[in-house]
Design a protein around this motif. Structure first.
Motif, PDB file in Angstrom:
ATOM      1  N   ILE A   1     -57.314   4.143   9.657  1.00 48.72           N
ATOM      2  CA  ILE A   1     -56.780   4.933   8.565  1.00 48.72           C
ATOM      3  C   ILE A   1     -57.331   4.377   7.260  1.00 48.72           C
ATOM      4  O   ILE A   1     -57.495   3.157   7.110  1.00 48.72           O
ATOM      5  CB  ILE A   1     -55.235   4.929   8.564  1.00 48.72           C
ATOM      6  N   SER A   2     -57.667   5.262   6.329  1.00 49.30           N
ATOM      7  CA  SER A   2     -58.230   4.818   5.049  1.00 49.30           C
ATOM      8  C   SER A   2     -57.666   5.678   3.927  1.00 49.30           C
ATOM      9  O   SER A   2     -57.200   6.803   4.138  1.00 49.30           O
ATOM     10  CB  SER A   2     -59.756   4.895   5.052  1.00 49.30           C
ATOM     11  N   LEU A   3     -57.734   5.118   2.731  1.00 44.47           N
ATOM     12  CA  LEU A   3     -57.281   5.824   1.550  1.00 44.47           C
ATOM     13  C   LEU A   3     -58.272   5.532   0.427  1.00 44.47           C
ATOM     14  O   LEU A   3     -58.550   4.370   0.109  1.00 44.47           O
ATOM     15  CB  LEU A   3     -55.881   5.365   1.148  1.00 44.47           C
ATOM     16  N   SER A   4     -58.806   6.598  -0.163  1.00 44.38           N
ATOM     17  CA  SER A   4     -59.788   6.470  -1.235  1.00 44.38           C
ATOM     18  C   SER A   4     -59.187   6.917  -2.562  1.00 44.38           C
ATOM     19  O   SER A   4     -58.399   7.865  -2.616  1.00 44.38           O
ATOM     20  CB  SER A   4     -61.021   7.327  -0.947  1.00 44.38           C
ATOM     21  N   ILE A   5     -59.572   6.225  -3.628  1.00 37.04           N
ATOM     22  CA  ILE A   5     -59.314   6.675  -4.984  1.00 37.04           C
ATOM     23  C   ILE A   5     -60.655   7.129  -5.563  1.00 37.04           C
ATOM     24  O   ILE A   5     -61.594   6.344  -5.668  1.00 37.04           O
ATOM     25  CB  ILE A   5     -58.724   5.564  -5.864  1.00 37.04           C
ATOM     26  N   PHE A   6     -60.721   8.408  -5.885  1.00 41.29           N
ATOM     27  CA  PHE A   6     -61.980   9.019  -6.303  1.00 41.29           C
ATOM     28  C   PHE A   6     -61.903   9.425  -7.765  1.00 41.29           C
ATOM     29  O   PHE A   6     -60.930  10.042  -8.211  1.00 41.29           O
ATOM     30  CB  PHE A   6     -62.277  10.232  -5.437  1.00 41.29           C
ATOM     31  N   ASN A   7     -62.942   9.076  -8.508  1.00 43.54           N
ATOM     32  CA  ASN A   7     -62.995   9.341  -9.948  1.00 43.54           C
ATOM     33  C   ASN A   7     -64.296  10.078 -10.304  1.00 43.54           C
ATOM     34  O   ASN A   7     -65.331   9.454 -10.507  1.00 43.54           O
ATOM     35  CB  ASN A   7     -62.903   8.017 -10.724  1.00 43.54           C
TER      36      ASN A   7
END
Length: 420
Positions: free
Chosen positions: A77-83
């Motif tokens: 499982i992964s979680l990205s913060i995208f800007n």
């Protein structure tokens, strides 16, 4: 597998669905080649998107389902913060567009990814992966096209991908992944194009509309020698239902299919701890009329929403991806990568693509995995898409104004793996 193991897997699948739903509701962008992500698993994200010839984890079905034959029993499982930082600049007036630079709001997005894989027997594995696309998002606090404000679009795509793999030899496998797709779209501020639309009431400001679709990906993986592996995969076009609320915008009465694509690549292993990767990916944006139809001359030949109605004019993309992976110890694995693909927007189509400035061409990435036990890993990746500007002019009836589209991106991802 013990009953407790099955129970844990069932629970994890339910968790995947819950997290995916929450993340999908909260996110609508991802690091992009056009509007496809540069990579989906945390390992691939850190390798410049490469990895079609290197088994890594249970989200590998996003690039090559055959890899899942060699990743074992595991959940990721992964979680990205995208800007994404996107803007447009209009250089001269008078004309249809107001001069000046306008930046898009909505700077940060949360993007989840997850998967689970388990071994059925010595030749067969089953898995499921959940991931998404969403690079077509803009939110300008301005009446860009002399309609309402804000102006922009919001596209979200979620893929649920079950996978079956079969080992056809001890170090060779094939895999197939049916793809279940859900997508959501909203457009705002396009009232000025009502006179060009086949259905002005289904052109803009109708909130989010949903569409559903299906397709498939097939793949092959083979270790030819201890020093060389190859991989290849092909995804069909994903056929989808139409956006009825935007039947007067998208060509084909609101149709927005997801383009076919393929990837081939190699993994070169000069030592057991060092791997060099090189992939080539082709995305057929131009085969989807709502994306590939040119704005000009189509806007003046037939109405928006008709089969040959104006689109974004995107060309097909070929992306070259390279990565290196080094296992420095039993606990640490380090990664870096780079990708390049010529952006898909032609200069003649910049006006419509104010809504979807998918112009980045170069991505640089780094990352690592830290084993915290025999059964658990933590991972991290960081991506930067270098700033790119594409310039062109609005069509003469709209003033022949010079327009620049510009975007750069950052993305940081944290991941967790449980091997069971």
């Amino acid at each position: 597998m013990k009953q407790t193991g099955r129970g844990w897997i069932n629970g994890f699948i339910l968790l995947m669905a819950l997290v995916a739903g929450i993340g999908f509701a909260a996110s609508n962008a991802d690091a992009t080649n056009g509007y496809f992500a540069h990579g989906y698993s945390i390992e691939s994200k850190a390798l410049g998107g490469a990895g079609v010839a290197l088994p890594q984890g249970s989200v590998d079905a996003s690039v090559n389902p055959a890899l899942m034959a060699f990743v074992g029993n595991r959940a990721d499982i992964s979680l990205s913060i995208f800007n994404p930082n996107r803007e447009y600049t209009v250089h001269n007036s008078p004309g249809f567009l107001d001069p000046g630079t306008v930046k898009s709001d909505s700077k940060f997005f949360v993007v989840p990814g997850m998967g689970v894989n388990w071994i059925a027997n010595n030749k067969t594995t089953f898995g499921i992966s959940i991931f998404g696309n969403g690079g077509m998002n803009t939110d300008y606090d301005k009446d860009t096209f002399n309609g309402s404000k804000p102006t922009g679009v919001d596209l979200m795509q979620l893929f649920i991908v079950p996978t079956l793999t079969i080992k056809i030899a001890p170090k060779h496998s094939v895999g197939i992944s049916p793809i279940i797709a859900y997508q959501s779209f909203e457009a705002q501020g396009l009232q000025a194009f009502g006179g060009f639309s086949s259905s002005p009431k289904n052109l803009t400001n109708n909130g989010h509309d949903s569409a559903y679709g299906f397709g498939a990906r097939i793949g092959y993986y083979g270790e030819l020698t201890p020093y060389l592996s190859i991989g290849a995969s092909y995804q069909t076009k994903i056929w989808t239902s139409n956006y009825d609320d935007y039947a007067g915008l998208f060509a084909g009465q609101g149709n927005f299919e997801i383009p076919a694509n393929w990837t081939i690549g190699i993994a070169v292993k000069p030592t057991p701890t060092l791997v060099f990767l090189f992939d080539v990916q082709k995305i057929y944006y131009n085969d989807v009329k709502s994306v590939g139809n040119p704005m000009i001359p189509n806007l003046f030949k037939t109405a928006l929403g008709n089969d040959e109605g104006a689109g974004f004019g995107w060309e097909n993309m070929t992306i070259y991806k390279a990565g290196v992976q080094w296992k420095s110890s039993d606990a640490w694995t380090w990664r870096a990568g780079y990708s390049y693909g010529e952006q898909p927007i032609r200069s003649r189509d910049v006006m419509f693509n104010i809504l979807a400035p998918g112009v980045p061409e170069q991505h640089a990435t780094v990352g690592f995995t830290r084993d915290i036990s025999k059964t658990q890993d933590l991972g991290f990746s960081l991506m930067h898409a270098f700033s790119k500007t594409v310039s062109g002019k609005t069509p003469p009836p709209f003033g022949a104004q010079k327009v620049d589209l510009k975007m750069n991106q950052w993305e940081g991802t944290l991941g967790y793996t449980w091997k069971f």
